[in-house]
Scaffold this motif. Structure first.
Motif, mmCIF file in Angstrom:
data_model
loop_
_atom_site.group_PDB
_atom_site.id
_atom_site.type_symbol
_atom_site.label_atom_id
_atom_site.label_comp_id
_atom_site.label_asym_id
_atom_site.label_seq_id
_atom_site.Cartn_x
_atom_site.Cartn_y
_atom_site.Cartn_z
ATOM 1 N N MET A 89 0.794 -1.106 -0.053
ATOM 2 C CA MET A 89 -0.097 0.092 0.178
ATOM 3 C C MET A 89 0.911 1.098 0.113
ATOM 4 S SD MET A 89 -3.205 0.940 2.662
ATOM 5 C CE MET A 89 -4.361 -0.102 1.979
ATOM 6 N N SER A 90 0.639 2.233 -0.919
ATOM 7 C CA SER A 90 1.194 3.486 -1.164
ATOM 8 C C SER A 90 1.234 4.203 0.083
ATOM 9 C CB SER A 90 0.766 4.228 -2.272
ATOM 10 O OG SER A 90 1.584 5.306 -2.366
ATOM 11 N N ALA A 91 2.253 5.121 0.169
ATOM 12 C CA ALA A 91 2.161 6.150 1.359
ATOM 13 C C ALA A 91 1.231 7.279 1.155
ATOM 14 C CB ALA A 91 3.682 6.661 1.624
ATOM 15 N N ALA A 92 0.628 7.320 0.079
ATOM 16 C CA ALA A 92 -0.248 8.311 -0.368
ATOM 17 C C ALA A 92 -1.581 7.947 0.073
ATOM 18 C CB ALA A 92 -0.284 8.552 -2.105
ATOM 19 N N SER B 289 -4.655 6.388 2.297
ATOM 20 C CA SER B 289 -5.179 6.520 3.745
ATOM 21 C C SER B 289 -6.484 5.368 3.745
ATOM 22 C CB SER B 289 -5.850 7.897 3.912
ATOM 23 O OG SER B 289 -6.547 7.809 5.176
ATOM 24 N N SER B 290 -6.464 4.697 4.783
ATOM 25 C CA SER B 290 -7.590 3.816 4.844
ATOM 26 C C SER B 290 -8.666 4.364 5.808
ATOM 27 C CB SER B 290 -7.040 2.544 5.685
ATOM 28 O OG SER B 290 -6.367 2.810 6.736
ATOM 29 N N GLY B 291 -8.623 5.663 6.013
ATOM 30 C CA GLY B 291 -9.701 6.273 7.085
ATOM 31 C C GLY B 291 -10.815 6.364 5.872
ATOM 32 N N GLY B 292 -11.727 6.554 6.822
ATOM 33 C CA GLY B 292 -13.317 6.658 5.930
ATOM 34 C C GLY B 292 -13.522 8.070 5.660
ATOM 35 N N THR B 293 -14.626 8.126 4.775
ATOM 36 C CA THR B 293 -14.999 9.340 4.230
ATOM 37 C C THR B 293 -16.107 10.175 5.461
ATOM 38 O OG1 THR B 293 -17.003 8.266 2.952
ATOM 39 C CG2 THR B 293 -14.383 8.700 2.048
ATOM 40 N N SER B 294 -16.114 11.463 5.033
ATOM 41 C CA SER B 294 -17.086 12.263 6.193
ATOM 42 C C SER B 294 -18.202 12.655 5.162
ATOM 43 C CB SER B 294 -16.566 13.200 6.497
ATOM 44 O OG SER B 294 -15.924 14.428 5.723
ATOM 45 N N PRO B 295 -19.675 12.589 5.631
ATOM 46 C CA PRO B 295 -20.667 12.856 4.840
ATOM 47 C C PRO B 295 -20.492 14.460 4.637
ATOM 48 C CG PRO B 295 -21.346 12.560 7.104
ATOM 49 C CD PRO B 295 -19.985 12.179 7.059
ATOM 50 N N GLY B 296 -21.471 15.011 3.473
ATOM 51 C CA GLY B 296 -21.496 16.436 3.473
ATOM 52 C C GLY B 296 -21.235 16.537 1.804
ATOM 53 N N PRO B 297 -21.215 17.771 1.326
ATOM 54 C CA PRO B 297 -21.001 18.112 -0.060
ATOM 55 C C PRO B 297 -19.675 17.644 -0.550
ATOM 56 C CG PRO B 297 -20.932 19.882 1.140
ATOM 57 C CD PRO B 297 -21.151 18.970 1.991
ATOM 58 N N PRO B 298 -19.648 17.223 -1.910
ATOM 59 C CA PRO B 298 -18.412 16.842 -2.313
ATOM 60 C C PRO B 298 -17.300 17.895 -2.350
ATOM 61 C CG PRO B 298 -20.233 17.029 -4.108
ATOM 62 C CD PRO B 298 -20.676 17.329 -2.788
ATOM 63 N N SER C 127 -14.602 12.580 -4.203
ATOM 64 C CA SER C 127 -13.503 11.898 -3.738
ATOM 65 C C SER C 127 -12.564 11.568 -4.744
ATOM 66 C CB SER C 127 -14.158 10.735 -2.892
ATOM 67 O OG SER C 127 -13.375 9.560 -3.014
ATOM 68 N N TRP C 128 -11.127 11.160 -4.143
ATOM 69 C CA TRP C 128 -10.104 10.702 -5.240
ATOM 70 C C TRP C 128 -10.634 9.331 -5.701
ATOM 71 C CZ3 TRP C 128 -6.686 13.770 -7.265
ATOM 72 C CH2 TRP C 128 -6.321 15.154 -6.485
ATOM 73 N N LYS C 129 -11.371 8.581 -4.922
ATOM 74 C CA LYS C 129 -11.949 7.159 -5.528
ATOM 75 C C LYS C 129 -12.808 7.601 -6.514
ATOM 76 C CE LYS C 129 -11.664 4.817 -1.032
ATOM 77 N NZ LYS C 129 -10.382 5.305 -0.790
ATOM 78 N N SER C 130 -13.394 8.579 -6.698
ATOM 79 C CA SER C 130 -14.354 8.982 -7.741
ATOM 80 C C SER C 130 -13.777 9.409 -9.170
ATOM 81 C CB SER C 130 -15.279 9.793 -7.414
ATOM 82 O OG SER C 130 -14.842 11.226 -7.229
ATOM 83 N N VAL C 131 -12.203 9.700 -9.171
ATOM 84 C CA VAL C 131 -11.793 10.054 -10.311
ATOM 85 C C VAL C 131 -11.270 9.127 -11.637
ATOM 86 C CG1 VAL C 131 -9.402 10.727 -11.456
ATOM 87 C CG2 VAL C 131 -9.896 11.560 -8.934
ATOM 88 N N ALA D 279 -5.884 4.534 -11.492
ATOM 89 C CA ALA D 279 -5.731 3.721 -10.218
ATOM 90 C C ALA D 279 -4.882 4.267 -9.119
ATOM 91 C CB ALA D 279 -5.138 2.232 -10.534
ATOM 92 N N LEU D 280 -3.946 4.945 -9.376
ATOM 93 C CA LEU D 280 -2.829 5.494 -8.457
ATOM 94 C C LEU D 280 -3.699 6.883 -7.904
ATOM 95 C CD1 LEU D 280 -0.163 5.612 -6.982
ATOM 96 C CD2 LEU D 280 0.757 7.106 -9.005
ATOM 97 N N LEU D 281 -4.346 7.504 -8.308
ATOM 98 C CA LEU D 281 -5.113 8.743 -8.059
ATOM 99 C C LEU D 281 -6.160 8.436 -7.424
ATOM 100 C CD1 LEU D 281 -5.150 11.006 -11.078
ATOM 101 C CD2 LEU D 281 -3.788 11.303 -9.298
ATOM 102 N N ASN D 282 -6.956 7.151 -7.618
ATOM 103 C CA ASN D 282 -7.873 6.532 -6.710
ATOM 104 C C ASN D 282 -7.496 6.197 -5.460
ATOM 105 O OD1 ASN D 282 -9.437 4.814 -9.617
ATOM 106 N ND2 ASN D 282 -9.836 6.908 -8.724
ATOM 107 N N GLU D 283 -6.122 6.068 -5.097
ATOM 108 C CA GLU D 283 -5.599 5.596 -3.873
ATOM 109 C C GLU D 283 -5.389 7.128 -2.957
ATOM 110 O OE1 GLU D 283 -2.389 3.213 -4.256
ATOM 111 O OE2 GLU D 283 -3.308 1.778 -5.431
ATOM 112 N N VAL D 284 -5.378 8.223 -3.589
ATOM 113 C CA VAL D 284 -5.094 9.306 -2.720
ATOM 114 C C VAL D 284 -5.917 9.661 -1.721
ATOM 115 C CG1 VAL D 284 -4.736 11.624 -2.701
ATOM 116 C CG2 VAL D 284 -3.877 10.260 -4.626
ATOM 117 N N SER D 285 -5.438 9.892 -0.216
ATOM 118 C CA SER D 285 -6.527 10.099 0.772
ATOM 119 C C SER D 285 -7.209 11.295 0.488
ATOM 120 C CB SER D 285 -5.472 10.362 2.037
ATOM 121 O OG SER D 285 -6.284 10.943 3.123
#
Length: 183
Positions: A1-4, A6-15, A164-168, A106-112
């Motif tokens: 897993m890259s240092a870029a 984050s396994s943290g959750g996402t917070s609700p709210g506007p994008p 989110s970066w996951k949506s790129v 795929a790399l961008l999708n991993e960014v925190s």
């Protein structure tokens, strides 16, 4: 897993509104060394600080810089970062070297999602392909200039997107600016 990543959750709210800047390394030399170890040419050593000054003029305070591990990208970043008002956290990412468009997305999708403004220092054809793929819309003539110029050494593209970066993915961004050192 890259240092870029984050396994943290996402917070609700506007994008979140995010920006990504794709910087191609400065002009490289062609000595008898492995491609990964190619240094910058004299022109590259002159253009990299110019690109850094122009990046500073964008006013973007980068949260993270992802830089290829190749010598020419590391040298470009070393010369450009001194021109920025603050140095972002930098991760040297070996997957940027010879990355395909799919690898880059795929790399961008991993960014925190803690990162709002990202700088990627990489190679062609990947930087051009990624800028073109993400740019669903463009400001002014930025897309026409990028298409015409073909993303030369030291060029960069500034894109924005919502979410989110996951949506790129293809077409999510707006190309805000495109710059080459010899504009």
């Amino acid at each position: 897993m890259s240092a870029a990543v984050s396994s943290g959750g996402t917070s609700p709210g506007p994008p979140e509104s995010r920006r990504i800047v794709l910087l191609r390394h400065a002009k490289a030399d062609w000595p008898q060394v492995a491609d990964h170890e190619r240094p910058l040419a004299e022109r590259g050593r002159m253009d990299a600080p110019v690109a850094g000054r122009r990046l500073a003029e964008t006013g973007i305070a980068f949260d993270l810089a992802l830089c290829s591990t190749a010598s020419r990208t590391r040298e470009t970043w070393k010369l450009a970062v001194h021109e920025l008002p603050h140095r972002p956290r930098t991760v040297y990412e070996e997957r940027l070297y010879e990355a395909s468009l799919g690898d880059l997305i795929a790399l961008l999708n991993e960014v925190s999602d803690e990162v709002n403004d990202l700088l990627v220092i990489g190679h062609n054809p990947g930087m051009h392909a990624l800028a073109d793929a993400l740019a669903g819309r463009a400001e002014g003539d930025a897309l026409a200039r990028m298409t015409r110029d073909g993303f030369p050494a030291s060029a960069f593209a500034v894109l924005s997107f919502e979410g989110s970066w996951k949506s790129v993915e293809h077409g999510v961004g707006r190309l805000l600016d495109y710059w080459t050192p010899h504009d």
